[in-house]
Design an enzyme around this catalytic site. Structure first.
Site, short mmCIF file in Angstrom:
data_model
loop_
_atom_site.label_atom_id
_atom_site.label_comp_id
_atom_site.label_asym_id
_atom_site.label_seq_id
_atom_site.Cartn_x
_atom_site.Cartn_y
_atom_site.Cartn_z
N ASP A 9 43.32 40.11 34.91
CA ASP A 9 41.99 40.22 35.46
C ASP A 9 41.58 38.81 35.87
O ASP A 9 42.15 37.83 35.38
CB ASP A 9 41.03 40.79 34.41
CG ASP A 9 39.61 40.91 34.93
OD1 ASP A 9 39.42 41.39 36.06
OD2 ASP A 9 38.69 40.50 34.20
N ASP A 11 37.88 37.24 36.48
CA ASP A 11 36.74 36.67 35.76
C ASP A 11 36.83 36.95 34.27
O ASP A 11 36.87 38.10 33.84
CB ASP A 11 35.43 37.23 36.33
CG ASP A 11 35.26 36.91 37.81
OD1 ASP A 11 35.48 35.75 38.18
OD2 ASP A 11 34.94 37.83 38.58
#
Length: 178
Positions: A9, A11
């Site tokens: 992922d 952020d």
């Protein structure tokens, strides 16, 4: 050629989540991300970013803004000897977006579309991949949905609610798992 991958992922895993990060000056890499990715590459893993980016759909920034930042970010990985093999993103949100991004999309995690597209593009098996994320309802559930091992990056050190394969509080711990 590697047939295994670490899905990251963005952020909260690659960069500090300051909320809808879309400018270089707002982008702070997470401590240990380059070392982790170098380690993964040495072990033969592909590095694939899979990120929900509803800030595009909400009108906070454009797809061009996101792609410009992503190109800069990928250069930083290359300069640290851990090239990103693939980048997948979803600009959609089912409730909080502007047209044409206001829709339920099968590519928005936890839906499987984005992850399955990468699996297809790189000829991977989900059982040979690992999803690393800091959001249980999107990242971890997304990995679970297609049969990947999952690593929950638990920044807040709270009790996990989903059965992630592993739970860590710092990226350095992931090096021991790979």
């Amino acid at each position: 050629m590697s047939n295994k991958a670490v899905f990251l992922d963005r952020d909260g895993v690659i960069n500090v989540d300051h909320g809808y990060v879309h400018k270089i000056e707002e982008f702070d890499f997470m401590p240990g991300i380059f070392e982790l990715c170098q380690h993964a590459k040495r072990l033969g893993y592909k590095l694939i970013i899979a990120t929900n980016q509803s800030g595009i759909g909400r009108g906070y920034y454009t797809e061009d803004d996101f792609l410009r930042l992503s190109e800069w970010m990928k250069v930083q990985f290359e300069e640290n000897q851990c090239e990103i093999d693939g980048l997948y993103y979803s600009p959609f949100h089912p409730e909080k977006a502007q047209p044409p991004y206001l829709k339920k999309s099968d590519c928005r995690k936890p839906a499987p579309g984005m992850l399955l597209q990468a699996i297809k593009d790189f000829d991977l098996k989900p059982s040979d991949c690992i999803m690393v994320g800091d959001n249980e309802t999107a990242d971890i559930q997304g990995g679970i949905n297609i049969g990947m091992d999952t690593v929950f990056v638990n920044h807040l050190n709270v009790a996990p609610t989903l059965p992630a394969t592993y739970t860590i509080t710092h990226l350095k711990q992931l090096e021991e798992i790979l």
